[in-house]
Enzyme design. Structure first.
Site, PDB file in Angstrom:
ATOM      1  N   LYS A  13       0.810  -1.214   0.000  1.00 49.31           N
ATOM      2  CA  LYS A  13       0.000   0.000   0.000  1.00 49.31           C
ATOM      3  C   LYS A  13       0.847   1.270   0.000  1.00 49.31           C
ATOM      4  O   LYS A  13       0.464   2.268  -0.601  1.00 49.31           O
ATOM      5  CB  LYS A  13      -1.046   0.012   1.122  1.00 49.31           C
ATOM      6  CG  LYS A  13      -0.503  -0.243   2.502  1.00 49.31           C
ATOM      7  CD  LYS A  13      -1.632  -0.451   3.489  1.00 49.31           C
ATOM      8  CE  LYS A  13      -1.117  -0.445   4.918  1.00 49.31           C
ATOM      9  NZ  LYS A  13      -0.064  -1.465   5.187  1.00 49.31           N
ATOM     10  N   ARG A  88      -5.482   2.239  11.976  1.00 45.96           N
ATOM     11  CA  ARG A  88      -5.135   0.839  12.176  1.00 45.96           C
ATOM     12  C   ARG A  88      -5.970   0.215  13.288  1.00 45.96           C
ATOM     13  O   ARG A  88      -5.838  -0.973  13.548  1.00 45.96           O
ATOM     14  CB  ARG A  88      -3.667   0.739  12.582  1.00 45.96           C
ATOM     15  CG  ARG A  88      -2.752   0.173  11.482  1.00 45.96           C
ATOM     16  CD  ARG A  88      -1.332   0.305  11.981  1.00 45.96           C
ATOM     17  NE  ARG A  88      -0.385  -0.561  11.355  1.00 45.96           N
ATOM     18  CZ  ARG A  88       0.492  -0.155  10.438  1.00 45.96           C
ATOM     19  NH1 ARG A  88       0.442   1.067   9.969  1.00 45.96           N
ATOM     20  NH2 ARG A  88       1.392  -0.995   9.975  1.00 45.96           N
ATOM     21  N   ARG A 127      12.914  -7.717   2.390  1.00 50.08           N
ATOM     22  CA  ARG A 127      13.048  -6.277   2.193  1.00 50.08           C
ATOM     23  C   ARG A 127      14.328  -5.753   2.835  1.00 50.08           C
ATOM     24  O   ARG A 127      14.672  -6.138   3.940  1.00 50.08           O
ATOM     25  CB  ARG A 127      11.823  -5.615   2.834  1.00 50.08           C
ATOM     26  CG  ARG A 127      11.569  -4.226   2.434  1.00 50.08           C
ATOM     27  CD  ARG A 127      10.126  -3.853   2.618  1.00 50.08           C
ATOM     28  NE  ARG A 127       9.701  -3.812   4.020  1.00 50.08           N
ATOM     29  CZ  ARG A 127       8.531  -3.307   4.388  1.00 50.08           C
ATOM     30  NH1 ARG A 127       7.690  -2.841   3.504  1.00 50.08           N
ATOM     31  NH2 ARG A 127       8.201  -3.290   5.666  1.00 50.08           N
ATOM     32  N   ARG A 160      14.906  -3.685   8.214  1.00 52.43           N
ATOM     33  CA  ARG A 160      14.122  -3.022   9.258  1.00 52.43           C
ATOM     34  C   ARG A 160      13.975  -3.977  10.424  1.00 52.43           C
ATOM     35  O   ARG A 160      13.729  -5.164  10.220  1.00 52.43           O
ATOM     36  CB  ARG A 160      12.729  -2.693   8.700  1.00 52.43           C
ATOM     37  CG  ARG A 160      12.586  -1.264   8.225  1.00 52.43           C
ATOM     38  CD  ARG A 160      11.307  -1.038   7.480  1.00 52.43           C
ATOM     39  NE  ARG A 160      10.089  -1.303   8.244  1.00 52.43           N
ATOM     40  CZ  ARG A 160       8.867  -0.982   7.810  1.00 52.43           C
ATOM     41  NH1 ARG A 160       8.726  -0.368   6.635  1.00 52.43           N
ATOM     42  NH2 ARG A 160       7.795  -1.262   8.516  1.00 52.43           N
ATOM     43  N   ARG A 171       3.323  -8.592  13.829  1.00 57.20           N
ATOM     44  CA  ARG A 171       2.605  -7.564  13.055  1.00 57.20           C
ATOM     45  C   ARG A 171       1.363  -8.151  12.396  1.00 57.20           C
ATOM     46  O   ARG A 171       0.319  -7.513  12.336  1.00 57.20           O
ATOM     47  CB  ARG A 171       3.532  -6.952  12.007  1.00 57.20           C
ATOM     48  CG  ARG A 171       4.590  -6.049  12.616  1.00 57.20           C
ATOM     49  CD  ARG A 171       5.734  -5.828  11.667  1.00 57.20           C
ATOM     50  NE  ARG A 171       5.408  -4.893  10.600  1.00 57.20           N
ATOM     51  CZ  ARG A 171       6.151  -4.729   9.511  1.00 57.20           C
ATOM     52  NH1 ARG A 171       7.237  -5.454   9.334  1.00 57.20           N
ATOM     53  NH2 ARG A 171       5.817  -3.860   8.594  1.00 57.20           N
TER      54      ARG A 171
HETATM   55  P1  AMP Z   1       4.252   0.534   8.605  1.00 55.36           P
HETATM   56  O1  AMP Z   1       5.443   1.128   7.952  1.00 55.36           O
HETATM   57  O2  AMP Z   1       2.963   1.174   8.181  1.00 55.36           O
HETATM   58  O3  AMP Z   1       4.207  -0.982   8.486  1.00 55.36           O
HETATM   59  O4  AMP Z   1       4.381   0.855  10.180  1.00 55.36           O
HETATM   60  C1  AMP Z   1       5.480   0.416  10.933  1.00 55.36           C
HETATM   61  C2  AMP Z   1       5.153   0.392  12.419  1.00 55.36           C
HETATM   62  O5  AMP Z   1       4.808   1.712  12.865  1.00 55.36           O
HETATM   63  C3  AMP Z   1       3.954  -0.470  12.805  1.00 55.36           C
HETATM   64  O6  AMP Z   1       4.281  -1.840  12.964  1.00 55.36           O
HETATM   65  C4  AMP Z   1       3.539   0.181  14.138  1.00 55.36           C
HETATM   66  O7  AMP Z   1       4.427  -0.180  15.178  1.00 55.36           O
HETATM   67  C5  AMP Z   1       3.776   1.653  13.843  1.00 55.36           C
HETATM   68  N1  AMP Z   1       2.552   2.284  13.268  1.00 55.36           N
HETATM   69  C6  AMP Z   1       2.405   2.774  12.003  1.00 55.36           C
HETATM   70  N2  AMP Z   1       1.176   3.268  11.828  1.00 55.36           N
HETATM   71  C7  AMP Z   1       0.520   3.078  13.001  1.00 55.36           C
HETATM   72  C8  AMP Z   1      -0.804   3.355  13.455  1.00 55.36           C
HETATM   73  N3  AMP Z   1      -1.715   3.922  12.653  1.00 55.36           N
HETATM   74  N4  AMP Z   1      -1.123   3.009  14.732  1.00 55.36           N
HETATM   75  C9  AMP Z   1      -0.230   2.444  15.558  1.00 55.36           C
HETATM   76  N5  AMP Z   1       1.034   2.127  15.188  1.00 55.36           N
HETATM   77  C10 AMP Z   1       1.405   2.451  13.928  1.00 55.36           C
END
Ligand code: AMP
Length: 218
Positions: A13, A88, A127, A160, A171
């Site tokens: 996404k 989320r 990744r 990461r 996750r």
């Molecule tokens: P992403 O890059 O979107 O996969 O986000 C990486 C990490 O950031 C996630 O695993 C969460 O720990 C944190 N994170 C990102 N967006 C949110 C959100 N909307 N609510 C809570 N934690 C978030």
């Protein structure tokens, strides 16, 4: 155009949001990117978020909501936004609805990207990224021509911390428990469209643009 891109981690996404934001000249607001930047800059918010992120858990709603409120205020003069990775949780989605309501605007569409669990694990575990210039690679699908170094700047590539196996499992569990309920949340509001995210980046993108165009003229 005000959009939300929904889906498990690794469905692509963020990549689609980058392309669509350029296409529609709107801004992309990625809470994951904002949080990683805060972690890199060691801000108080970043220090609070880091532990949750490394484990693959969610950062508390209050922290993330504050961040998004700020960004939405910054983007109030732009012609729209794509939210990538937010909301989320149901409380985040409810807060978003209130914030938009206060501004007298509504979401146009929520797009859910579907990809099998097996493919997600393959995408995330392969990744790699450059800690210096943020270029991203994949060991199978988009390897660096310089092996384990960045082909743009030569820096050693890193993984990461939340792309390690145990964090990926966490996750995905968190996604199923806390984020997947948003599919029916937005379905009930007749805002949801589904896209198959397992195809190539270009194929998914073409389908996305076609689908949004169909909704704009409907
Ligand atoms: P992403 O890059 O979107 O996969 O986000 C990486 C990490 O950031 C996630 O695993 C969460 O720990 C944190 N994170 C990102 N967006 C949110 C959100 N909307 N609510 C809570 N934690 C978030």
């Amino acid at each position: 155009m005000r959009l939300v891109f929904l889906g498990a981690p690794g469905v692509g996404k963020g990549t689609q949001a980058d392309k669509a934001a350029v296409h529609y000249s709107i801004c992309k607001i990625s809470t994951g990117d904002l949080l990683r930047e805060a972690v890199r800059n060691q801000t108080p918010l970043g220090l609070e978020a880091k532990g949750h992120m490394d484990r693959g858990g969610l950062v508390p709603d209050s922290v993330v909501i504050g961040l998004v409120r700020e960004k939405l205020a910054d983007s109030s003069n732009a012609s729209g936004f794509i939210l990538d990775g937010f909301p989320r949780t149901v409380p985040q989605a409810e807060t978003l609805a209130n914030v938009l309501n206060e501004r007298g605007v509504r979401l146009d569409r929520v797009i859910n990207f579907d990809v099998s669990r097996e493919e997600i694990v393959r995408r995330l575990s392969g990744r790699r990224s450059c800690p210096k210039c943020q270029a991203t690679y994949h060991i199978d699908f988009a390897p660096s021509k310089m092996g384990s170094a960045c082909e743009r700047c030569g820096e050693a590539l890193t993984q990461r911390s939340d792309d390690r196996r145990d964090a990926i499992e966490m996750r995905l569990r968190v996604y199923e428990e806390q984020t997947a309920p948003l599919i029916s949340f937005y379905e009930k509001q007749q805002l949801l469209s589904r896209l198959n995210g397992a195809e190539s980046v270009d194929a998914v993108y073409q389908n996305l643009i076609r689908m949004l165009a169909a909704h704009q003229t409907a």
